[in-house]
Design a protein around this motif. Structure first.
Motif, short mmCIF file in Angstrom:
data_model
loop_
_atom_site.label_atom_id
_atom_site.label_comp_id
_atom_site.label_asym_id
_atom_site.label_seq_id
_atom_site.Cartn_x
_atom_site.Cartn_y
_atom_site.Cartn_z
N ASN A 219 51.16 6.06 40.72
CA ASN A 219 51.62 6.80 39.54
C ASN A 219 51.04 6.18 38.27
OD1 ASN A 219 53.23 8.57 41.09
ND2 ASN A 219 54.84 7.03 41.20
N SER A 257 50.79 16.70 34.56
CA SER A 257 50.46 15.87 35.71
C SER A 257 49.56 16.59 36.69
CB SER A 257 51.75 15.43 36.43
OG SER A 257 52.48 16.55 36.86
N SER A 259 46.77 15.38 40.41
CA SER A 259 46.37 14.30 41.31
C SER A 259 44.94 14.46 41.77
CB SER A 259 47.30 14.26 42.53
OG SER A 259 48.63 14.04 42.17
N ASN A 268 48.10 9.78 40.99
CA ASN A 268 48.96 10.75 40.31
C ASN A 268 48.90 10.50 38.80
OD1 ASN A 268 49.89 11.71 42.86
ND2 ASN A 268 51.28 9.96 42.97
N THR A 293 58.14 8.14 31.44
CA THR A 293 56.99 8.11 32.36
C THR A 293 56.41 6.70 32.45
OG1 THR A 293 56.45 10.42 31.83
CG2 THR A 293 54.71 9.09 32.84
N ALA A 297 55.97 4.26 35.91
CA ALA A 297 54.57 4.25 36.33
C ALA A 297 54.23 2.95 37.07
CB ALA A 297 53.65 4.42 35.12
#
Length: 442
Positions: A219, A257, A259, A268, A293, A297
């Motif tokens: 992430n 977001s 990926s 991600n 976020t 992360a």
């Protein structure tokens, strides 16, 4: 499991082939009612042989293939029949309805695999690996799932349980014949084996520390002041335009977001709203989401604009990131450099695509400290990993002062805890939950 189940095993929709399968003692008897072929004699049917014939749907016939798998040499361990028909939603459903009208019942989620498990054709870890194969979105996920599906973990667990059984046999001999006085010798032997088992278990756990990223991915929060190129970097990393890029500050007001896969692992990426003080209520909400976020992360990419000096606001943000896994990214290297050199910086041009591959590599190395060897046993499943950690804790609780009868009890507990991985000793409720994750027809 005396009844016969049927279900569609391929996705509904138009396609070249649809597969409908049955499992149970009455599979062949039901097939005989609906399928006929000039070359087929049901009394002498050849298993694993594909027969071309006609499937009767009321007054109509569907030209298709049928194959019979004889128990116990089938996926479920029971008699099975599969029909390969032309891919069509209505046609496939009509064939399933016909089988049910002839005595089969509709299978529940994962019931074919559940029967395979209960008939000893599949262990619980192998069943979970099948779910992993189906849901895999990266090469890493697929490699880890294929490793477990191939039986490597099951074999490793069974070897450990075999060693524990030998330990129990030695202890039982001491307890049954105390006059022989070989307790100390036996205890030394048992402790040596337990240390060996503990080392193997901890090795599996250590190999798995980075494997959480196989299932979840890394992430990555892309943060910085407004207009430093966060959205441009997201697009550059993805290799396509995902976020809107303008010269207007505050364009990104919510997290965006997406990926990509890199070295078999999902990256991600989350593009966040620019971090700054603002009176705009909507933008304030975006800034708060950005902070959340950052908190969750695995790594933060802090973006600076190389064509201007750092602001006090940016210096404050950088200080806050000192204790957080992060990389300092200096963007706009295609422009004249004004910003002072930063410790450990990576200079890029999101617009020109400069050093983007280098950045991906640095992200990977910064999060995953050790190289992931997909040839090793990969325990990415949390339930299995928890059982391994519990097993290691049990061994650590056994000391030199522990009496032989207590050691025997702990070894039995250890054997059962390892058995949870393969499903040998897992409770029924957990097993039910695992097979409910399967789709219909699997």
């Amino acid at each position: 499991m005396s009844d016969t189940i049927a279900c569609i095993s391929t996705p509904l929709g138009r396609g070249a082939i649809s597969i409908i399968r049955m499992s149970g003692a009455e599979s062949l008897k039901i097939a005989e009612q609906v399928f006929s072929s000039n070359k087929l004699n049901y009394k002498n049917i050849i298993p694993n042989f594909l027969y071309l014939g006609n499937f009767k749907i009321k007054e109509m016939n569907e030209r298709c293939f049928m194959v019979h798998f004889r128990a116990p040499y089938s996926y479920t361990g029971e008699d099975m029949v599969e029909f390969q028909v032309h891919g069509g939603t209505l046609l496939t459903q009509k064939i399933l309805e016909t089988l049910i009208s002839c005595g089969a019942r509709l299978a529940e989620h994962g019931e074919f695999s559940r029967r395979a498990f209960e008939n000893g054709k599949l262990s619980l870890d192998e069943a979970e690996a099948i779910i992993g194969e189906i849901n895999a979105e990266s090469e890493g996920e697929l490699a880890a799932s294929l490793s477990v599906a191939g039986g490597q973990l099951k074999t490793a667990v069974e070897v450990l349980q075999g060693q524990l059984t030998e330990c129990l046999a030695q202890i039982e001999a001491v307890l049954d014949y105390p006059e022989e006085d070989f307790e100390e010798e036996t205890k030394d032997s048992v402790f040596f084996t337990l240390q060996e088992i503990e080392s193997k278990i901890k090795g599996l756990v250590k190999n798995s520390e980075s494997l959480k990223y196989i299932n979840n991915g890394i992430n990555i929060a892309i943060v910085g002041a407004p207009n430093v190129g966060k959205s441009s970097l997201l697009n550059a990393l993805l290799g396509r335009e995902r976020a809107i890029v303008t010269d207007i500050e505050g364009t990104t007001r919510d997290t965006i977001s997406d990926s990509i896969s890199y070295n078999g692992i999902k990256l991600n990426l989350v593009d966040t709203a620019g971090l700054r003080e603002t009176s705009d209520i909507v933008e304030q909400i975006g800034v708060e989401k950005s902070k959340a976020t950052i908190e969750h992360a695995d790594i933060v990419l802090f973006i600076l604009d190389g064509s201007r000096a750092m602001t006090q606001e940016e210096e404050d943000i950088l200080k806050e990131l000192k204790n957080k896994n992060h990389l300092v990214i200096v963007n706009k290297s295609d422009k004249e450099r004004v910003l002072n050199r930063q410790e450990g910086e990576i200079e890029i041009s999101a617009l020109k695509g400069k050093n983007i591959e280098k950045l991906k590599d640095e992200i990977f190395k910064k999060v995953i400290k050790d190289e992931i060897d997909f040839n090793k046993i990969a325990v990415a499943n949390e339930r299995q990993l928890s059982a391994l950690k519990q097993s290691a804790n049990i061994i650590e609780s056994i000391t030199n002062d522990t009496s032989m009868d207590i050691i025997a009890m702990q070894i039995k507990l250890l054997w059962q805890t390892l058995g949870k991985i393969t499903g040998m000793t897992e409770n029924e409720e957990i097993i039910d939950l695992i097979f409910e994750k399967f789709c219909l027809g699997k």
